[in-house]
Design an enzyme around this catalytic site. Structure first.
Site, PDB file in Angstrom:
ATOM      1  N   GLU A 179      -6.497   1.503  -2.589  1.00 41.03           N
ATOM      2  CA  GLU A 179      -7.677   0.350  -1.875  1.00 41.03           C
ATOM      3  C   GLU A 179      -8.520   1.294  -2.275  1.00 41.03           C
ATOM      4  O   GLU A 179      -9.340   1.256  -0.529  1.00 41.03           O
ATOM      5  CB  GLU A 179      -6.950  -0.076  -0.708  1.00 41.03           C
ATOM      6  CG  GLU A 179      -5.822  -0.754  -0.593  1.00 41.03           C
ATOM      7  CD  GLU A 179      -5.095  -0.761   0.498  1.00 41.03           C
ATOM      8  OE1 GLU A 179      -5.996  -0.979   1.316  1.00 41.03           O
ATOM      9  OE2 GLU A 179      -3.987  -1.783   0.219  1.00 41.03           O
ATOM     10  N   GLU A 295       2.956  -5.796  -4.989  1.00 40.22           N
ATOM     11  CA  GLU A 295       3.477  -6.259  -3.606  1.00 40.22           C
ATOM     12  C   GLU A 295       3.508  -7.074  -3.429  1.00 40.22           C
ATOM     13  O   GLU A 295       2.850  -7.771  -2.304  1.00 40.22           O
ATOM     14  CB  GLU A 295       2.914  -5.419  -2.224  1.00 40.22           C
ATOM     15  CG  GLU A 295       2.012  -3.544  -2.462  1.00 40.22           C
ATOM     16  CD  GLU A 295       1.203  -2.755  -1.557  1.00 40.22           C
ATOM     17  OE1 GLU A 295       0.889  -3.520  -0.570  1.00 40.22           O
ATOM     18  OE2 GLU A 295       0.523  -1.675  -1.775  1.00 40.22           O
TER      19      GLU A 295
END
Ligand code: XIL
Length: 386
Positions: A179, A295
């Site tokens: 991220e 995910e």
């Protein structure tokens, strides 16, 4: 039994479909027309799956890896989840290999729990993924007052040596950096405001990949990110920034091997455009990178409470997303963020306002296969071979 239930539901929907929809609308059970349309559209959708073979085998037939994070720190004491993981998954993600979990103090490491998961995976012949070495989040409390511009590189080197070093040769892949892009922060290249950026400058990303490659030359090294799935200006801007980051890394020789698309999907999101997803994946793949869906789950926070309706919408989202994603042959793995609804981060991070338990994953809270499982199985069965 399952089929009988489905047939009963179908009859009910077909018989009472419009009536139920309108009734539900007027009683406020549905939040918007879109959901009613989704239900009407999905009621004729056939989520039938041939046979009962587990997801890992269906995936393997197409050259894909299927796996899951277990989303519990306590897998040791949940034998039924162990059984389900071993049955369905070829890969396990102990997704808590994060700084705050591993580093109680600045000069100590606690790898005992991680070791147990690694042994569990090895014993059951599952591949392993590491998550994650560098992230702006999940930093321990001592980090802020202890790490500064002078010692940051040393801390990072020590962390990677200790953690990636401990499991060197055992990890299929590592989410080296997680991220790093957040366009709304307004920084050059869309980089996220992060302690790592403050401490080490933009080259922290390259540094982390190089260090990991030295310590574990066998692992596939992954850049992982979220918020890229939809046809919205926000996601589009992020896709562009991520692609540019990957391009820069590749052109400067950073050892990055794959891109991880987190894929936390929203059950109520209308703006999914399969072609946009395929185009993005094609662009990533053309840099010579593999792609992992890392995910995957479907956030059901804003969906109707009714379980049959909710499961049907969630299943539709899974199948639509995966069938587009798997068209790209650079996609090599699909990993759910949790396997069973009993253990999901969404109960805490995206709970429902009506207090009903969330149902974002392929297995229900009792480890039974749901319609979402069928949807994933179907996507694998229909995927082109890689
Ligand atoms: C989540 C875990 O599942 C939770 O148990 C934890 O408390 C918070 O983090 N993106 C990521 C993951 O990369 O690390 C996050 O995992 C979910 C969002």
């Amino acid at each position: 039994m399952y089929n009988k239930l489905l047939t009963r539901r179908r009859t009910l929907y077909l018989g009472l479909g419009t009536l139920a929809g309108i009734g539900a609308l007027t009683t406020g059970k549905f939040i918007n027309n879109f959901q009613q349309n989704q239900v009407l559209a999905n009621q004729d959708r056939n989520f039938k799956v041939a046979g009962k073979i587990p997801l890992k085998e269906r995936a393997a037939r197409k050259g894909l890896i299927y796996g899951a994070d277990c989303n519990t720190l306590n897998l040791q004491s949940v034998p039924e989840l162990q059984t389900a993981l071993v049955q369905e998954c070829a890969m396990l993600v102990p997704g808590f290999l994060k700084w705050d979990m591993l580093r109680p103090t600045a000069d100590s490491f606690n790898l005992t729990r991680g070791d147990w998961y690694v042994e569990f995976a090895e014993k059951n012949r599952m591949l392993l993924r590491g998550h994650t070495l560098v992230w702006h989040d999940a930093l321990p409390r001592w980090f802020k007052e202890t790490v500064n511009k002078q010692n940051a590189q040393q801390f990072l080197e020590q962390h990677i040596q200790k953690v990636a070093g401990r499991y060197a040769g055992k990890m299929h892949s590592w989410d080296v950096v997680n991220e790093a892009i957040n366009v709304p922060d307004g920084l050059p290249n869309g980089l996220r405001k992060s302690p790592w950026l403050d401490l080490l400058g933009p080259d922290y990303i390259d540094l982390a990949f190089r260090l990991t490659a030295q310590v574990d030359p066998q692992a596939m090294l992954v850049y992982n990110d979220f918020g890229l799935e939809y046809d919205t200006p926000k996601d589009e801007a992020k896709r562009t920034a991520v692609l540019k980051l990957l391009e820069r890394l590749k052109s400067q020789g950073t050892p990055v091997h794959a891109f991880g698309m987190q894929s936390h999907l929203f059950g109520d999101e209308t703006r999914f455009n399969p072609q946009k997803l395929r185009d993005f994946f094609r662009n990533v793949a053309s840099l010579g990178l593999k792609i992992l869906i890392t995910e995957l789950d479907v956030i059901d926070r804003k969906l109707p409470q009714d379980i049959d309706v909710r499961d049907r919408i969630v299943a539709g989202v899974y199948e639509d997303y995966l069938s587009a994603a798997l068209d790209e042959k650079a996609v090599i793995a699909v990993i759910n963020w949790g396997l069973s609804d009993r253990y999901t981060w969404l109960s805490e991070f995206y709970p429902r306002s009506d207090g009903a338990p969330v149902r974002p994953l392929p297995l229900d809270a009792n480890m039974q296969r749901k319609l979402a499982w069928n949807a994933i199985a179907r996507a694998f069965d229909n995927a082109p071979k890689r």
